[in-house]
Design a protein around this motif. Structure first.
Motif, short mmCIF file in Angstrom:
data_model
loop_
_atom_site.label_atom_id
_atom_site.label_comp_id
_atom_site.label_asym_id
_atom_site.label_seq_id
_atom_site.Cartn_x
_atom_site.Cartn_y
_atom_site.Cartn_z
N GLY A 138 103.22 64.81 65.12
CA GLY A 138 102.19 65.65 64.55
C GLY A 138 101.17 66.18 65.53
O GLY A 138 100.28 66.96 65.15
N LYS A 139 101.26 65.79 66.80
CA LYS A 139 100.32 66.27 67.81
C LYS A 139 101.01 67.26 68.73
O LYS A 139 102.09 66.96 69.28
CB LYS A 139 99.77 65.11 68.63
CG LYS A 139 98.73 65.54 69.66
CD LYS A 139 98.11 64.34 70.37
CE LYS A 139 97.05 64.79 71.37
NZ LYS A 139 96.41 63.63 72.05
N VAL A 140 100.43 68.43 68.91
CA VAL A 140 101.01 69.45 69.79
C VAL A 140 100.90 68.98 71.23
O VAL A 140 99.81 68.71 71.74
CB VAL A 140 100.31 70.81 69.62
CG1 VAL A 140 100.87 71.81 70.62
CG2 VAL A 140 100.48 71.33 68.20
N ARG A 141 102.06 68.86 71.88
CA ARG A 141 102.10 68.43 73.28
C ARG A 141 102.31 69.60 74.23
O ARG A 141 101.83 69.58 75.37
CB ARG A 141 103.22 67.40 73.47
CG ARG A 141 102.97 66.08 72.76
CD ARG A 141 101.80 65.34 73.35
NE ARG A 141 101.57 64.05 72.72
CZ ARG A 141 100.62 63.19 73.10
NH1 ARG A 141 99.82 63.51 74.11
NH2 ARG A 141 100.46 62.05 72.47
N LEU A 142 103.06 70.61 73.78
CA LEU A 142 103.26 71.83 74.56
C LEU A 142 102.99 73.01 73.65
O LEU A 142 103.80 73.34 72.79
CB LEU A 142 104.68 71.90 75.11
CG LEU A 142 105.04 70.98 76.28
CD1 LEU A 142 106.52 71.09 76.60
CD2 LEU A 142 104.21 71.29 77.51
N PRO A 143 101.86 73.68 73.80
CA PRO A 143 101.56 74.83 72.93
C PRO A 143 102.53 75.98 73.13
O PRO A 143 102.86 76.68 72.17
CB PRO A 143 100.14 75.23 73.35
CG PRO A 143 99.58 74.03 74.02
CD PRO A 143 100.73 73.35 74.68
N GLU A 144 103.00 76.18 74.37
CA GLU A 144 103.95 77.26 74.67
C GLU A 144 104.92 76.80 75.75
O GLU A 144 104.50 76.48 76.87
CB GLU A 144 103.24 78.53 75.14
CG GLU A 144 102.46 79.24 74.06
CD GLU A 144 101.86 80.55 74.56
OE1 GLU A 144 101.44 81.36 73.71
OE2 GLU A 144 101.83 80.76 75.80
N LEU A 145 106.18 76.72 75.39
CA LEU A 145 107.24 76.43 76.35
C LEU A 145 108.18 77.62 76.41
O LEU A 145 108.83 77.95 75.42
CB LEU A 145 108.01 75.17 75.94
CG LEU A 145 109.27 74.86 76.77
CD1 LEU A 145 108.90 74.56 78.23
CD2 LEU A 145 110.05 73.69 76.16
N PHE A 146 108.22 78.31 77.56
CA PHE A 146 109.16 79.40 77.77
C PHE A 146 110.41 78.81 78.43
O PHE A 146 110.31 78.19 79.50
CB PHE A 146 108.56 80.47 78.68
CG PHE A 146 107.45 81.26 78.05
CD1 PHE A 146 107.70 82.53 77.53
CD2 PHE A 146 106.17 80.75 77.97
CE1 PHE A 146 106.68 83.27 76.94
CE2 PHE A 146 105.14 81.48 77.39
CZ PHE A 146 105.40 82.74 76.88
#
Length: 259
Positions: A138-146
């Motif tokens: 439930g915790k965002v660890r990577l907001p954006e992974l390309f």
């Protein structure tokens, strides 16, 4: 005196496996899968995965003893032995394998659920790089992974696609999952994570129309994905049977010293 278990024979379609099946049918009696207590699987690792999924789908899950008539045979036993088949099965050591449960939400809002014994992967569908948000418990660890994709691997599957993507080899008793990116572009230095297997992992596809993503659970694929949840399906435990001294655990450990 113990009664021998009822056996089901599950050969692959290859000539080698079919020839071995004809020979075994002359030496032992076999019953349909739904009546069996042990499945004898003839083929390679891909066919073993197919057989295990067939059991999961049917709801009749029994121990599987594999004989390698494929290429690698990581999940299989050597096909030839001086011991009769029933004796080999009686001497075999059981190994519990916990599959993953994947719950995917498609662009239409529908949800699909599949099990994966090796890994769940998310893969870009077009030339556009996938853009994913990665959350753990439930915790965002990577907001954006390309990236080209990302996968979650079990210890049993850590020497398969996961290893080819430069992921870590996980010992079977580690109670861990490997989270491994495929060709990450940003953040470029992120090489993945090792996560306790009681955690849940969530992926959200960012810009799904521009950057469409497919998800694959072993051999089952879904396209047009918006989100994917992955967790261990402990209630659907599988059992593999191995000859003494030749278990999958031994092979995975030895693989760490290969080069």
């Amino acid at each position: 005196m113990n009664t021998p278990p009822r056996l089901a024979l599950m050969p692959s379609d290859t000539d080698r496996a079919q020839e071995a099946a004809r020979h075994l049918r002359e030496l032992a009696d076999f019953v349909p899968l739904e009546q069996a207590e042990v499945a004898v699987v003839l083929g390679g690792d891909g066919h073993m995965l197919h057989a295990l999924h067939q059991m999961l789908d049917s709801g009749h899950v029994i121990p599987a003893y594999g004989l390698n008539y494929g290429t690698v045979g990581f999940m299989m036993n050597k096909p030839k032995s001086s011991r009769p088949l029933l004796e080999r099965i009686a001497r075999a050591r059981p190994l519990a394998v916990n599959p993953l449960e994947m719950i995917a939400t498609t662009g239409s809002g529908a949800q699909e659920s599949f099990c994966a014994i090796n890994e769940v992967s998310l893969l870009r569908e077009t030339r556009q790089t996938a853009k994913l948000e990665v959350s753990v418990n439930g915790k965002v660890r990577l907001p954006e992974l390309f990236c080209d994709g990302i996968l979650v691997s079990t210890p049993a599957g850590s020497t398969a696609y996961n290893l080819s993507a430069n992921g870590p080899i996980l010992p079977l008793g580690s109670n861990m999952l490997a989270l491994t990116p495929i060709s990450p572009f940003r953040p470029r230095r992120w090489r993945g994570a090792i996560i306790p297997d009681h955690y849940e992992i969530d992926f959200r596809v960012i810009e799904p129309l521009k950057r469409p993503v497919a998800t694959v659970a072993d051999q089952k694929e879904l396209r047009d994905i918006l989100a994917v949840k992955v967790k261990v399906a402990r209630e659907r435990q599988l059992t593999l049977l191995f000859d003494p001294g030749k278990t999958l655990e031994d092979r995975i450990f030895a693989e760490q010293f290969q080069f």
